[in-house]
Design a protein around this motif. Structure first.
Motif, PDB file in Angstrom:
ATOM      1  N   ARG A  32       6.701  31.583   9.068  1.00 53.07           N
ATOM      2  CA  ARG A  32       7.781  31.789   8.100  1.00 53.07           C
ATOM      3  C   ARG A  32       8.880  30.759   8.259  1.00 53.07           C
ATOM      4  O   ARG A  32       9.367  30.196   7.269  1.00 53.07           O
ATOM      5  CB  ARG A  32       8.374  33.187   8.253  1.00 53.07           C
ATOM      6  CG  ARG A  32       9.373  33.539   7.153  1.00 53.07           C
ATOM      7  CD  ARG A  32      10.155  34.800   7.478  1.00 53.07           C
ATOM      8  NE  ARG A  32      11.096  34.582   8.576  1.00 53.07           N
ATOM      9  CZ  ARG A  32      11.992  35.496   8.981  1.00 53.07           C
ATOM     10  NH1 ARG A  32      12.037  36.677   8.391  1.00 53.07           N
ATOM     11  NH2 ARG A  32      12.821  35.238   9.983  1.00 53.07           N
ATOM     12  N   GLU A  33       9.281  30.483   9.503  1.00 57.86           N
ATOM     13  CA  GLU A  33      10.405  29.576   9.729  1.00 57.86           C
ATOM     14  C   GLU A  33      10.086  28.137   9.346  1.00 57.86           C
ATOM     15  O   GLU A  33      10.993  27.347   9.078  1.00 57.86           O
ATOM     16  CB  GLU A  33      10.831  29.648  11.193  1.00 57.86           C
ATOM     17  CG  GLU A  33      11.485  30.970  11.567  1.00 57.86           C
ATOM     18  CD  GLU A  33      12.056  30.975  12.970  1.00 57.86           C
ATOM     19  OE1 GLU A  33      11.908  29.957  13.689  1.00 57.86           O
ATOM     20  OE2 GLU A  33      12.646  32.013  13.362  1.00 57.86           O
ATOM     21  N   ARG A 148      18.741  23.841   8.743  1.00 60.83           N
ATOM     22  CA  ARG A 148      18.390  25.235   8.503  1.00 60.83           C
ATOM     23  C   ARG A 148      18.950  25.645   7.143  1.00 60.83           C
ATOM     24  O   ARG A 148      20.148  25.503   6.891  1.00 60.83           O
ATOM     25  CB  ARG A 148      18.984  26.105   9.615  1.00 60.83           C
ATOM     26  CG  ARG A 148      18.564  27.550   9.581  1.00 60.83           C
ATOM     27  CD  ARG A 148      18.954  28.224  10.880  1.00 60.83           C
ATOM     28  NE  ARG A 148      18.575  29.626  10.902  1.00 60.83           N
ATOM     29  CZ  ARG A 148      19.418  30.639  10.717  1.00 60.83           C
ATOM     30  NH1 ARG A 148      20.700  30.384  10.515  1.00 60.83           N
ATOM     31  NH2 ARG A 148      18.992  31.879  10.747  1.00 60.83           N
ATOM     32  N   VAL A 149      18.071  26.130   6.254  1.00 62.73           N
ATOM     33  CA  VAL A 149      18.467  26.475   4.892  1.00 62.73           C
ATOM     34  C   VAL A 149      18.012  27.895   4.571  1.00 62.73           C
ATOM     35  O   VAL A 149      16.864  28.265   4.849  1.00 62.73           O
ATOM     36  CB  VAL A 149      17.849  25.494   3.865  1.00 62.73           C
ATOM     37  CG1 VAL A 149      18.207  25.910   2.448  1.00 62.73           C
ATOM     38  CG2 VAL A 149      18.311  24.068   4.142  1.00 62.73           C
ATOM     39  N   ILE A 151      16.568  30.046   2.107  1.00 62.75           N
ATOM     40  CA  ILE A 151      15.864  29.871   0.823  1.00 62.75           C
ATOM     41  C   ILE A 151      16.075  31.058  -0.103  1.00 62.75           C
ATOM     42  O   ILE A 151      15.658  31.017  -1.260  1.00 62.75           O
ATOM     43  CB  ILE A 151      14.365  29.617   1.044  1.00 62.75           C
ATOM     44  CG1 ILE A 151      13.713  30.796   1.778  1.00 62.75           C
ATOM     45  CG2 ILE A 151      14.151  28.311   1.801  1.00 62.75           C
ATOM     46  CD1 ILE A 151      12.194  30.644   1.898  1.00 62.75           C
ATOM     47  N   GLY A 152      16.720  32.121   0.400  1.00 62.15           N
ATOM     48  CA  GLY A 152      17.098  33.216  -0.471  1.00 62.15           C
ATOM     49  C   GLY A 152      18.294  32.877  -1.335  1.00 62.15           C
ATOM     50  O   GLY A 152      18.543  33.533  -2.350  1.00 62.15           O
ATOM     51  N   LYS A 153      19.049  31.852  -0.962  1.00 66.04           N
ATOM     52  CA  LYS A 153      20.242  31.453  -1.705  1.00 66.04           C
ATOM     53  C   LYS A 153      20.100  30.101  -2.399  1.00 66.04           C
ATOM     54  O   LYS A 153      20.854  29.792  -3.317  1.00 66.04           O
ATOM     55  CB  LYS A 153      21.456  31.389  -0.762  1.00 66.04           C
ATOM     56  CG  LYS A 153      21.892  32.748  -0.220  1.00 66.04           C
ATOM     57  CD  LYS A 153      23.161  32.596   0.618  1.00 66.04           C
ATOM     58  CE  LYS A 153      23.660  33.940   1.105  1.00 66.04           C
ATOM     59  NZ  LYS A 153      24.896  33.808   1.924  1.00 66.04           N
ATOM     60  N   TYR A 154      19.164  29.270  -1.927  1.00 69.55           N
ATOM     61  CA  TYR A 154      19.072  27.913  -2.458  1.00 69.55           C
ATOM     62  C   TYR A 154      17.648  27.607  -2.917  1.00 69.55           C
ATOM     63  O   TYR A 154      16.669  28.019  -2.292  1.00 69.55           O
ATOM     64  CB  TYR A 154      19.488  26.886  -1.392  1.00 69.55           C
ATOM     65  CG  TYR A 154      20.907  27.036  -0.913  1.00 69.55           C
ATOM     66  CD1 TYR A 154      21.967  26.454  -1.605  1.00 69.55           C
ATOM     67  CD2 TYR A 154      21.192  27.777   0.238  1.00 69.55           C
ATOM     68  CE1 TYR A 154      23.267  26.605  -1.162  1.00 69.55           C
ATOM     69  CE2 TYR A 154      22.498  27.927   0.684  1.00 69.55           C
ATOM     70  CZ  TYR A 154      23.533  27.345  -0.020  1.00 69.55           C
ATOM     71  OH  TYR A 154      24.820  27.499   0.418  1.00 69.55           O
ATOM     72  N   TRP A 155      17.569  26.867  -4.016  1.00 73.20           N
ATOM     73  CA  TRP A 155      16.295  26.304  -4.445  1.00 73.20           C
ATOM     74  C   TRP A 155      16.049  25.023  -3.664  1.00 73.20           C
ATOM     75  O   TRP A 155      16.975  24.242  -3.423  1.00 73.20           O
ATOM     76  CB  TRP A 155      16.323  25.964  -5.940  1.00 73.20           C
ATOM     77  CG  TRP A 155      16.417  27.158  -6.842  1.00 73.20           C
ATOM     78  CD1 TRP A 155      17.530  27.660  -7.435  1.00 73.20           C
ATOM     79  CD2 TRP A 155      15.336  28.005  -7.238  1.00 73.20           C
ATOM     80  NE1 TRP A 155      17.233  28.771  -8.185  1.00 73.20           N
ATOM     81  CE2 TRP A 155      15.888  29.003  -8.090  1.00 73.20           C
ATOM     82  CE3 TRP A 155      13.965  28.009  -6.982  1.00 73.20           C
ATOM     83  CZ2 TRP A 155      15.105  30.004  -8.674  1.00 73.20           C
ATOM     84  CZ3 TRP A 155      13.185  29.011  -7.564  1.00 73.20           C
ATOM     85  CH2 TRP A 155      13.751  29.984  -8.379  1.00 73.20           C
ATOM     86  N   LEU A 156      14.813  24.784  -3.271  1.00 70.29           N
ATOM     87  CA  LEU A 156      14.462  23.543  -2.590  1.00 70.29           C
ATOM     88  C   LEU A 156      13.610  22.697  -3.518  1.00 70.29           C
ATOM     89  O   LEU A 156      12.542  23.124  -3.974  1.00 70.29           O
ATOM     90  CB  LEU A 156      13.685  23.837  -1.295  1.00 70.29           C
ATOM     91  CG  LEU A 156      14.433  24.648  -0.231  1.00 70.29           C
ATOM     92  CD1 LEU A 156      13.552  24.830   0.998  1.00 70.29           C
ATOM     93  CD2 LEU A 156      15.731  23.960   0.141  1.00 70.29           C
ATOM     94  N   ILE A 157      14.094  21.495  -3.813  1.00 75.46           N
ATOM     95  CA  ILE A 157      13.379  20.572  -4.692  1.00 75.46           C
ATOM     96  C   ILE A 157      13.062  19.318  -3.906  1.00 75.46           C
ATOM     97  O   ILE A 157      13.948  18.705  -3.310  1.00 75.46           O
ATOM     98  CB  ILE A 157      14.220  20.218  -5.938  1.00 75.46           C
ATOM     99  CG1 ILE A 157      14.582  21.505  -6.699  1.00 75.46           C
ATOM    100  CG2 ILE A 157      13.472  19.249  -6.836  1.00 75.46           C
ATOM    101  CD1 ILE A 157      15.527  21.266  -7.861  1.00 75.46           C
ATOM    102  N   LYS A 158      11.796  18.918  -3.890  1.00 75.07           N
ATOM    103  CA  LYS A 158      11.380  17.753  -3.122  1.00 75.07           C
ATOM    104  C   LYS A 158      12.023  16.495  -3.671  1.00 75.07           C
ATOM    105  O   LYS A 158      12.061  16.274  -4.885  1.00 75.07           O
ATOM    106  CB  LYS A 158       9.856  17.615  -3.141  1.00 75.07           C
ATOM    107  CG  LYS A 158       9.332  16.495  -2.255  1.00 75.07           C
ATOM    108  CD  LYS A 158       7.806  16.473  -2.235  1.00 75.07           C
ATOM    109  CE  LYS A 158       7.289  15.367  -1.321  1.00 75.07           C
ATOM    110  NZ  LYS A 158       5.815  15.330  -1.277  1.00 75.07           N
ATOM    111  N   LYS A 159      12.547  15.682  -2.754  1.00 76.20           N
ATOM    112  CA  LYS A 159      13.161  14.417  -3.138  1.00 76.20           C
ATOM    113  C   LYS A 159      12.084  13.346  -3.287  1.00 76.20           C
ATOM    114  O   LYS A 159      11.310  13.116  -2.373  1.00 76.20           O
ATOM    115  CB  LYS A 159      14.173  13.961  -2.089  1.00 76.20           C
ATOM    116  CG  LYS A 159      14.853  12.642  -2.438  1.00 76.20           C
ATOM    117  CD  LYS A 159      15.597  12.058  -1.245  1.00 76.20           C
ATOM    118  CE  LYS A 159      16.782  12.883  -0.852  1.00 76.20           C
ATOM    119  NZ  LYS A 159      17.557  12.215   0.231  1.00 76.20           N
TER     120      LYS A 159
END
Length: 275
Positions: A32-33, A148-149, A151-159
């Motif tokens: 998970r981490e 450390r992010v 992911i419940g609060k932020y969208w992760l978009i690949k750069k």
């Protein structure tokens, strides 16, 4: 392997990190981490055990791959499992992990330790380390810009760095063209072209290795280790890697930027815990 090494490896291989009968195991937490599937996670744990074995037998130094390092970091938080069940009861050695002091010299030195790790791996296990877990040196010591992010609060978009670089060039080309057409002198046009060239090179270098430019002052946020003998004398603290610490001597342990390592010392007479 020697007879003693084979016996040690069998004990390490049989060591389990997942406590039976619980709803959220070590391997599930590790998966998970890091955003891994369970199959890859189980393979990383197997490689982590091999790294621990190499820590115990190395005559020089070893450094883990980043996925192996993540397994090590998490295991250190399971303090009883790590310090008592593994180090004291299974290895009879303390395998330490401390923050790095950084520095170019240490980075270069322990880039070699990572090579040593892969050679020792091949010598003892008869196969090359899996490339999807033990990445090459360039990736191991450059692909390290992690945070450390939630992911419940932020969208992760690949750069995608190539499109960003291409867009920068296109915008600069348009600006340069407009400026040259509006310019009255050749000198002004050449000056604009020079500015564009400098900006393009700068963007390219930053996109190639943003962490290098961010940490150009020489520091980094990676972790390393030190060797401590049972008598309480600490060895030199360095940058990642592992030094066997045979006989309680202080070791030079470490690796390149963004990595971590370990050191070992006999547990006999040292008590039950770690630092």
């Amino acid at each position: 392997m020697t007879k003693e090494e084979n016996e040690l490896w069998q004990k390490i291989e049989a060591f389990t990190l997942d406590e039976p009968g619980i709803g959220f195991s070590f391997s599930q937490r590790l998966a998970r981490e890091n955003g891994w599937n369970l199959n890859y996670t189980e393979r990383v744990i197997a490689e982590y055990k091999k790294f621990i074995f190499m820590c115990c037998i190395t005559e020089t130094g070893v450094t883990p791959s980043d996925p192996v390092d993540q397994a090590w970091h998490l295991h250190l938080t399971f303090t009883r499992s790590y310090w008592v069940d593994l180090c004291q009861n299974t290895l009879n050695k303390q395998i330490h992990h401390n923050p790095t002091k950084g520095g170019v010299k240490e980075a270069d030195k322990f880039d070699g330790f990572y090579n040593t790790s892969q050679k020792l791996y091949s010598d003892k296990f008869g196969i090359a380390p899996p490339v999807d877990i033990w990445h090459d040196n360039d990736e191991r010591f450059s692909d390290i810009n992690f945070q450390r992010v939630n992911i419940g609060k932020y969208w992760l978009i690949k750069k995608h760095r190539v499109p960003v670089y291409s867009l920068s060039i296109l915008m600069l080309f348009v600006v340069c063209t407009i400026f040259i057409q509006a310019s009255d002198t050749l000198l002004s046009a050449l000056l604009m072209l020079g500015v564009v060239g400098v900006v393009v090179i700068g963007v390219y270098k930053w996109e190639s290795d943003p962490d290098k430019w961010r940490n150009k002052g020489g520091g980094d946020s990676s972790s390393g280790c030190s060797t401590a003998g049972c008598g309480g004398e600490s060895g030199s603290s360095h940058h990642g890697g592992h030094d066997g610490g045979h006989g309680g001597d202080g070791g030079h342990s470490g690796c390149g930027s963004g990595c971590s390592g370990c050191s070992s010392s006999g547990c006999s007479g040292c008590g039950g815990g770690g630092d």
